[in-house]
Design a protein around this motif. Structure first.
Motif, PDB file in Angstrom:
ATOM      1  N   UNK A 283       0.834  -1.195   0.000  1.00  0.00           N
ATOM      2  CA  UNK A 283       0.000   0.000   0.000  1.00  0.00           C
ATOM      3  C   UNK A 283       0.868   1.243   0.000  1.00  0.00           C
ATOM      4  N   UNK A 284       0.468   2.249  -0.744  1.00  0.00           N
ATOM      5  CA  UNK A 284       1.106   3.560  -0.697  1.00  0.00           C
ATOM      6  C   UNK A 284       0.172   4.458   0.099  1.00  0.00           C
ATOM      7  N   UNK A 285       0.613   4.885   1.281  1.00  0.00           N
ATOM      8  CA  UNK A 285      -0.219   5.677   2.183  1.00  0.00           C
ATOM      9  C   UNK A 285       0.204   7.143   2.093  1.00  0.00           C
ATOM     10  N   UNK A 286      -0.765   8.017   1.828  1.00  0.00           N
ATOM     11  CA  UNK A 286      -0.522   9.458   1.769  1.00  0.00           C
ATOM     12  C   UNK A 286      -0.688  10.023   3.179  1.00  0.00           C
TER      13      UNK A 286
ATOM     14  N   UNK B  65      -5.043  11.037   9.850  1.00  0.00           N
ATOM     15  CA  UNK B  65      -5.682   9.766  10.171  1.00  0.00           C
ATOM     16  C   UNK B  65      -6.774   9.523   9.153  1.00  0.00           C
ATOM     17  N   UNK B  66      -6.905   8.276   8.707  1.00  0.00           N
ATOM     18  CA  UNK B  66      -7.866   7.994   7.651  1.00  0.00           C
ATOM     19  C   UNK B  66      -8.351   6.563   7.688  1.00  0.00           C
ATOM     20  N   UNK B  67      -9.502   6.357   7.108  1.00  0.00           N
ATOM     21  CA  UNK B  67     -10.049   5.021   6.916  1.00  0.00           C
ATOM     22  C   UNK B  67     -10.654   4.988   5.524  1.00  0.00           C
ATOM     23  N   UNK B  68     -10.291   3.967   4.757  1.00  0.00           N
ATOM     24  CA  UNK B  68     -10.792   3.857   3.392  1.00  0.00           C
ATOM     25  C   UNK B  68     -10.852   2.396   2.982  1.00  0.00           C
ATOM     26  N   UNK B  69     -11.498   2.123   1.861  1.00  0.00           N
ATOM     27  CA  UNK B  69     -11.654   0.762   1.343  1.00  0.00           C
ATOM     28  C   UNK B  69     -10.893   0.656   0.031  1.00  0.00           C
ATOM     29  N   UNK B  70     -10.132  -0.426  -0.089  1.00  0.00           N
ATOM     30  CA  UNK B  70      -9.383  -0.698  -1.314  1.00  0.00           C
ATOM     31  C   UNK B  70      -9.566  -2.173  -1.645  1.00  0.00           C
ATOM     32  N   UNK B  71      -9.736  -2.501  -2.911  1.00  0.00           N
ATOM     33  CA  UNK B  71      -9.921  -3.895  -3.314  1.00  0.00           C
ATOM     34  C   UNK B  71      -8.581  -4.607  -3.439  1.00  0.00           C
ATOM     35  N   UNK B  72      -8.559  -5.872  -3.027  1.00  0.00           N
ATOM     36  CA  UNK B  72      -7.370  -6.713  -3.196  1.00  0.00           C
ATOM     37  C   UNK B  72      -7.148  -6.938  -4.685  1.00  0.00           C
ATOM     38  N   UNK B  73      -5.910  -6.823  -5.130  1.00  0.00           N
ATOM     39  CA  UNK B  73      -5.590  -7.013  -6.549  1.00  0.00           C
ATOM     40  C   UNK B  73      -5.708  -8.475  -6.977  1.00  0.00           C
ATOM     41  N   UNK B  74      -5.689  -9.407  -6.009  1.00  0.00           N
ATOM     42  CA  UNK B  74      -5.748 -10.832  -6.347  1.00  0.00           C
ATOM     43  C   UNK B  74      -7.177 -11.366  -6.284  1.00  0.00           C
ATOM     44  N   UNK B  75      -7.846 -11.196  -5.130  1.00  0.00           N
ATOM     45  CA  UNK B  75      -9.185 -11.787  -4.962  1.00  0.00           C
ATOM     46  C   UNK B  75     -10.321 -10.782  -5.149  1.00  0.00           C
ATOM     47  N   UNK B  76      -9.985  -9.503  -5.327  1.00  0.00           N
ATOM     48  CA  UNK B  76     -10.954  -8.412  -5.554  1.00  0.00           C
ATOM     49  C   UNK B  76     -11.868  -8.135  -4.365  1.00  0.00           C
TER      50      UNK B  76
ATOM     51  N   UNK C  35     -11.094  -4.378   1.184  1.00  0.00           N
ATOM     52  CA  UNK C  35     -10.308  -4.375   2.412  1.00  0.00           C
ATOM     53  C   UNK C  35     -10.469  -3.009   3.065  1.00  0.00           C
ATOM     54  N   UNK C  36     -10.877  -2.977   4.328  1.00  0.00           N
ATOM     55  CA  UNK C  36     -10.962  -1.730   5.086  1.00  0.00           C
ATOM     56  C   UNK C  36      -9.581  -1.442   5.656  1.00  0.00           C
ATOM     57  N   UNK C  37      -9.056  -0.279   5.357  1.00  0.00           N
ATOM     58  CA  UNK C  37      -7.714   0.112   5.787  1.00  0.00           C
ATOM     59  C   UNK C  37      -7.850   1.312   6.711  1.00  0.00           C
ATOM     60  N   UNK C  38      -7.296   1.183   7.912  1.00  0.00           N
ATOM     61  CA  UNK C  38      -7.318   2.284   8.873  1.00  0.00           C
ATOM     62  C   UNK C  38      -5.875   2.697   9.150  1.00  0.00           C
ATOM     63  N   UNK C  39      -5.595   3.992   8.959  1.00  0.00           N
ATOM     64  CA  UNK C  39      -4.249   4.536   9.148  1.00  0.00           C
ATOM     65  C   UNK C  39      -4.287   5.529  10.307  1.00  0.00           C
ATOM     66  N   UNK C  40      -3.385   5.328  11.270  1.00  0.00           N
ATOM     67  CA  UNK C  40      -3.277   6.228  12.415  1.00  0.00           C
ATOM     68  C   UNK C  40      -1.888   6.836  12.420  1.00  0.00           C
ATOM     69  N   UNK C  41      -1.824   8.172  12.551  1.00  0.00           N
ATOM     70  CA  UNK C  41      -0.552   8.886  12.587  1.00  0.00           C
ATOM     71  C   UNK C  41      -0.261   9.346  14.009  1.00  0.00           C
ATOM     72  N   UNK C  42       1.030   9.495  14.338  1.00  0.00           N
ATOM     73  CA  UNK C  42       1.409  10.038  15.635  1.00  0.00           C
ATOM     74  C   UNK C  42       1.415  11.568  15.561  1.00  0.00           C
ATOM     75  N   UNK C  43       1.809  12.219  16.649  1.00  0.00           N
ATOM     76  CA  UNK C  43       1.743  13.687  16.684  1.00  0.00           C
ATOM     77  C   UNK C  43       2.734  14.354  15.728  1.00  0.00           C
TER      78      UNK C  43
END
Length: 66
Positions: free
Chosen positions: A22-25, A30-41, A44-52
């Motif tokens: 994954x390339x995370x911007x 902090x973000x939550x988004x859905x991305x499809x698996x390239x193999x099984x389609x 996938x819910x992806x949750x990204x948490x950043x520090x201060x």
């Protein structure tokens, strides 16, 4: 987009177990988004948490149905 704001995360699909990259911007904060698996389609819910400092502190992947 500044390349310093892109962070690469390697993990496995929570649905099929295939490796994925994954390339995370980090400029989006902090973000939550859905991305499809390239193999099984499966969505996938992806949750990204950043520090201060704005660095990635945690990335969680889960199946959309969970």
């Amino acid at each position: 987009m500044n390349e310093a704001m892109l962070w690469t995360h390697r993990d496995t699909c929570p649905c099929c177990g295939s490796p994925l990259e994954l390339a995370v911007d980090t400029s989006a904060g902090n973000q939550e988004y859905v991305e499809d698996c390239e193999v099984c389609c499966a969505p996938i819910c992806i949750q990204v948490t950043l520090d201060i400092q704005g660095q990635v502190s945690e990335i969680t992947l889960r199946r959309e149905a969970d």
